[in-house]
Design a protein around this motif. Sequence first.
Motif, PDB file in Angstrom:
ATOM      1  N   TYR A 109       0.889  -1.298   0.095  1.00 41.86           N
ATOM      2  CA  TYR A 109      -0.134  -0.071  -0.031  1.00 41.86           C
ATOM      3  C   TYR A 109       0.809   1.261   0.043  1.00 41.86           C
ATOM      4  CZ  TYR A 109      -3.464   3.431   1.688  1.00 41.86           C
ATOM      5  OH  TYR A 109      -4.351   4.547   1.808  1.00 41.86           O
ATOM      6  N   TYR A 192     -12.219   6.225   0.844  1.00 45.58           N
ATOM      7  CA  TYR A 192     -12.229   7.214  -0.147  1.00 45.58           C
ATOM      8  C   TYR A 192     -11.651   8.504   0.747  1.00 45.58           C
ATOM      9  CZ  TYR A 192     -14.994   3.983  -3.031  1.00 45.58           C
ATOM     10  OH  TYR A 192     -15.359   3.141  -3.731  1.00 45.58           O
ATOM     11  N   ASN A 195      -7.888   8.135   1.178  1.00 45.95           N
ATOM     12  CA  ASN A 195      -7.319   8.435  -0.051  1.00 45.95           C
ATOM     13  C   ASN A 195      -7.250   9.784  -0.374  1.00 45.95           C
ATOM     14  OD1 ASN A 195      -7.242   5.704  -0.951  1.00 45.95           O
ATOM     15  ND2 ASN A 195      -8.705   5.613  -2.323  1.00 45.95           N
ATOM     16  N   GLN A 196      -7.875  10.785  -0.232  1.00 44.35           N
ATOM     17  CA  GLN A 196      -7.876  11.977  -0.545  1.00 44.35           C
ATOM     18  C   GLN A 196      -7.158  12.665   0.924  1.00 44.35           C
ATOM     19  OE1 GLN A 196     -12.056  11.788  -2.413  1.00 44.35           O
ATOM     20  NE2 GLN A 196     -11.249  13.865  -2.940  1.00 44.35           N
ATOM     21  N   LYS A 269      -5.908 -14.570  -5.900  1.00 51.57           N
ATOM     22  CA  LYS A 269      -5.904 -13.258  -5.926  1.00 51.57           C
ATOM     23  C   LYS A 269      -6.609 -12.775  -7.064  1.00 51.57           C
ATOM     24  CE  LYS A 269      -2.673  -9.844  -7.593  1.00 51.57           C
ATOM     25  NZ  LYS A 269      -1.082  -9.551  -8.157  1.00 51.57           N
ATOM     26  N   VAL A 270      -7.064 -11.507  -6.818  1.00 49.62           N
ATOM     27  CA  VAL A 270      -7.832 -10.918  -7.894  1.00 49.62           C
ATOM     28  C   VAL A 270      -7.284  -9.067  -7.774  1.00 49.62           C
ATOM     29  CG1 VAL A 270     -10.055  -9.984  -8.778  1.00 49.62           C
ATOM     30  CG2 VAL A 270      -9.784 -12.340  -7.703  1.00 49.62           C
ATOM     31  N   ALA A 271      -6.894  -8.501  -8.839  1.00 53.07           N
ATOM     32  CA  ALA A 271      -6.590  -7.470  -8.737  1.00 53.07           C
ATOM     33  C   ALA A 271      -7.919  -6.420  -9.208  1.00 53.07           C
ATOM     34  CB  ALA A 271      -5.637  -6.930  -9.784  1.00 53.07           C
ATOM     35  N   LEU A 272      -8.287  -5.623  -8.698  1.00 50.83           N
ATOM     36  CA  LEU A 272      -9.704  -4.839  -8.749  1.00 50.83           C
ATOM     37  C   LEU A 272      -9.446  -3.454  -8.322  1.00 50.83           C
ATOM     38  CD1 LEU A 272     -12.582  -6.455  -6.522  1.00 50.83           C
ATOM     39  CD2 LEU A 272     -10.168  -5.985  -6.005  1.00 50.83           C
ATOM     40  N   SER A 273     -10.393  -2.545  -8.410  1.00 52.84           N
ATOM     41  CA  SER A 273     -10.221  -1.364  -8.075  1.00 52.84           C
ATOM     42  C   SER A 273     -11.327  -1.486  -6.839  1.00 52.84           C
ATOM     43  CB  SER A 273     -10.561  -0.341  -9.040  1.00 52.84           C
ATOM     44  OG  SER A 273     -11.807  -0.174  -9.190  1.00 52.84           O
ATOM     45  N   LYS A 275     -13.845   0.503  -6.291  1.00 50.94           N
ATOM     46  CA  LYS A 275     -15.324   0.806  -6.679  1.00 50.94           C
ATOM     47  C   LYS A 275     -16.018  -0.431  -7.341  1.00 50.94           C
ATOM     48  CE  LYS A 275     -15.539   5.667  -6.793  1.00 50.94           C
ATOM     49  NZ  LYS A 275     -15.869   6.853  -7.433  1.00 50.94           N
ATOM     50  N   VAL A 293      -4.631  -3.800   0.294  1.00 54.45           N
ATOM     51  CA  VAL A 293      -3.984  -2.652  -0.383  1.00 54.45           C
ATOM     52  C   VAL A 293      -4.936  -1.421  -0.697  1.00 54.45           C
ATOM     53  CG1 VAL A 293      -2.444  -1.790  -2.505  1.00 54.45           C
ATOM     54  CG2 VAL A 293      -2.398  -4.226  -1.495  1.00 54.45           C
ATOM     55  N   ASN A 296      -7.367  -2.703  -3.382  1.00 56.08           N
ATOM     56  CA  ASN A 296      -7.162  -2.818  -4.751  1.00 56.08           C
ATOM     57  C   ASN A 296      -6.693  -4.315  -4.978  1.00 56.08           C
ATOM     58  OD1 ASN A 296      -7.054  -0.141  -6.264  1.00 56.08           O
ATOM     59  ND2 ASN A 296      -6.305   0.343  -4.332  1.00 56.08           N
ATOM     60  N   VAL A 297      -6.907  -5.127  -4.002  1.00 57.67           N
ATOM     61  CA  VAL A 297      -6.576  -6.551  -4.320  1.00 57.67           C
ATOM     62  C   VAL A 297      -7.303  -7.386  -3.405  1.00 57.67           C
ATOM     63  CG1 VAL A 297      -4.602  -8.565  -3.791  1.00 57.67           C
ATOM     64  CG2 VAL A 297      -3.801  -6.094  -4.587  1.00 57.67           C
ATOM     65  N   THR A 318      -9.903 -10.700 -13.609  1.00 64.41           N
ATOM     66  CA  THR A 318      -9.110 -12.026 -13.741  1.00 64.41           C
ATOM     67  C   THR A 318      -8.545 -12.528 -12.237  1.00 64.41           C
ATOM     68  OG1 THR A 318      -8.350 -11.216 -15.802  1.00 64.41           O
ATOM     69  CG2 THR A 318      -6.902 -13.004 -14.946  1.00 64.41           C
TER      70      THR A 318
END
Lengths: 354, 482
Positions: A109, A192, A195-196, A269-273, A275, A293, A296-297, A318
């Motif tokens: 992260y 979020y 994040n900001q 494992k999946v990478a995603l965002s 949202k 992360v 994100n993962v 994926t």
Amino acid sequence: MSVNAPRSVTELQAIVRDNERVHVVGNGSKTALHNAHDGAASAELSGMTGIIEYQPSEYTVTLRAGTPVRDLAAALSQQGQYLPCDPLMGASATIGGTVACNLAGSRRYRYGGVRDFILGAEVVDGLGRAFRVGGKVVKNAAGFDLSKFLVGSLGRYAIMTELTFKVFPDAPSFRSLRLDYGPLEEALRAVYFINQSAFELDALDLIPGARGWSLLARLAGYDETLPQRVERFSSAMARETAPLDIEELADSGSLWNPLADLAGGCLVKVALSPKQIPAFEAALAGARRRYSVGGNVAWVATDEVDALDAALQKLALTGLCLRGAVKSAVIGEPIDNVLAQRVKQVLDPYNKFM
Amino acid sequence: MNRAFFAALESIYPPQRLLTRDVELLPYESDALTAFSAKPGAVVLPVNEAEIVDTVRLCHDHAVPFVARGSGTSLSGGSLPIPEGLTIGLNRLNRIKKLDPQQRIAVVEPGVINLSISEAAQPYGLYYAPDPSSQSICTIGGNIAFNSGGAHCLKYGMTSNHVLGMKVVLADGTVTKFGSESVEGVGIGPDLIGLFVGSEGLFGIALEITVRLMPQPEVYRTVLAAYDDLGRAGDAVSMVVASGLLPGAMEIMDRLAIEAAEASVKAGYPDAEALLIVELEGESIQVNTEFERLQGIIQQSGAFELRVAESEAERTRIWKGRKGAFSAVGRLSPDYIVQDGVVPRSRLGEALLAINALKVKYGLEVANVFHAGDGNLHPLILYDGRAVGALEKAEALAGEILALCINLGGSITGEHGVGMEKRDYLPAMFSEEEIDIMQALRRSIDPREIANRGKMFPGGEAPALKLQGLHPLEKAGVISRE
């Protein structure tokens, strides 16, 4: 299937040249990657170990691909440094396997993943050629950057024999917090907000609980400033994101191992965002999981990998299976890409690595 | 360019976006490596993705070489036209298509100016981290092609580390996408972003780029230290590194660079043999503690003067001198060559001594500015292009510096790329087999070798060397070099 344990690059080159199909194995800790390779000669790199060059003042380390990740972490830690992509410490995971599968832990992260810390590599390609890609200094823009291409390449293009990474000084102390929220949306809103904000967290994970969702947050720094920073972070979170509860936890390695509670079943494992998490949750049907992360993962443990495969396909995501009896380690949206195929034509035109 | 190709171009572009007259082509003849120039056969100015893709396909069908160009700020001649080839100007594709502050990402077109992304992200407390000195004018497309860096690379990486997703047209006209909106980027499967970024325009053109944004640090603490010896400034860097601090930036300038910067932007720099700028950034409580430690280290390092930026204005002034150093050196000399070699940080002192010896050997002045944190040297070799043989002499000196960097275990380029300028030095860094493999890779993507032909790889026809001073925009003070 013949098993070979080369001790040198030259021996490995001979194995690649002498066999029609070659399947590379580190220590075999990611079992799902080693199903369905009947007929291929296996090249086990567990004998090619050791740190070749480590200069703490350069922030660089070069080591053989079969070196256990644990050994690397121990050597770096003696000098107060670490590999910030935070390789996952499986019992015997090798650094080569970590790069080939692009596996990073929760601390990814703060500064980035495997691709952000790899500087160069020595490889043996499908034609048995041994050559170098990338460089050995922290900054290099000469030539095509095939070293980054190796990250996530799953042993299908070239076998890594030696790797060079950028490393960083590690923090002396850590503090960890759990922040409890109700529904997923509230926990995501808190993500979020972070994040900001200018809060610099060392790690941020999102975990489902019996009554709602929780964030696990970790701060890293000096003993003398951490209490004040924790206080400031907690009060900002309390004010801005209205958690049900905030509790300080005993910081430990297992707290920050995203796989700690995911024993058993097929591990994916999946990478995603962030949202994409709500839709992913709706399709998951209760598999055990943890979002790492900053969301994100996703790490998922399931006995119903076909259902997960279908869910991933629906969402155009994926997954990479690391553990379990699966026909293909890659599930969901296929990873075929025309640019990758072009690289394959050059590095492994006879499909030795499948 | 044959008639059929040209007619096909006319069917894509209206006359005002298809430039062919000498006077129209003139601004495109050079980039920021002003020693080289070449006349393109034509320049086209697409306004959308479809036009770019059609143009690349046309070039492939007719085997016409092309170069994509943003603002033309390449220091390695990367966007130099290919003689009689097509230059594809991308400045009009300058939309920020999406900005998602919650997920800290932006989706942009290739002609978007680097700094514009940070400006758009600023209201949300975010910024785009890579900061080449030309950031007020250079485009993301060019940053992608050359994996541009800046003063803050050690901690957060170069362009490649900030790209999460891309849509590209390969040199043979194939359009493909890779990556995602996750910070993992490609995540599963080979990291195609890492391969494409820094390929110097030889693989194709980026059509759409997803970049990650970073939260603005709560505070910056910047210190300027003056030394009466360049080596001592280098040692100070090693001490900072050994202390476990991780500064956002560590920059060194030598006497000549300081004097030039002083004369040019009046940064108020002390009179010194070397200046070291160190900047910490992050959460205020943490950074204040780190800054105390940093000041202790710098005091021990033998600095004779220490200045702490007490306000944002003072910080800006410290950086202004550094960021304007290159164009400032342009005031001292009619012409100069910028080098971009990298050495292991612990061998910086050795490298500087050797460069000093080379100065004497060649009888040329060299000003040194470098990103000390990552061992990235930017020696500026001063010469007078009007003097017979001066450019050749400067180039010979530059070549020796590159050889030096390789011998010390470094690289010929840290962030400017190989381009036209350093293509003959690629074999000094990679074996014949390694270069063959890179060439094969290039041909597998671009069988006709039309994308940025003549760059990166040794050999090929070099455009005429031309002797002239600063880039016109540099003279006007609009841009500066890293």
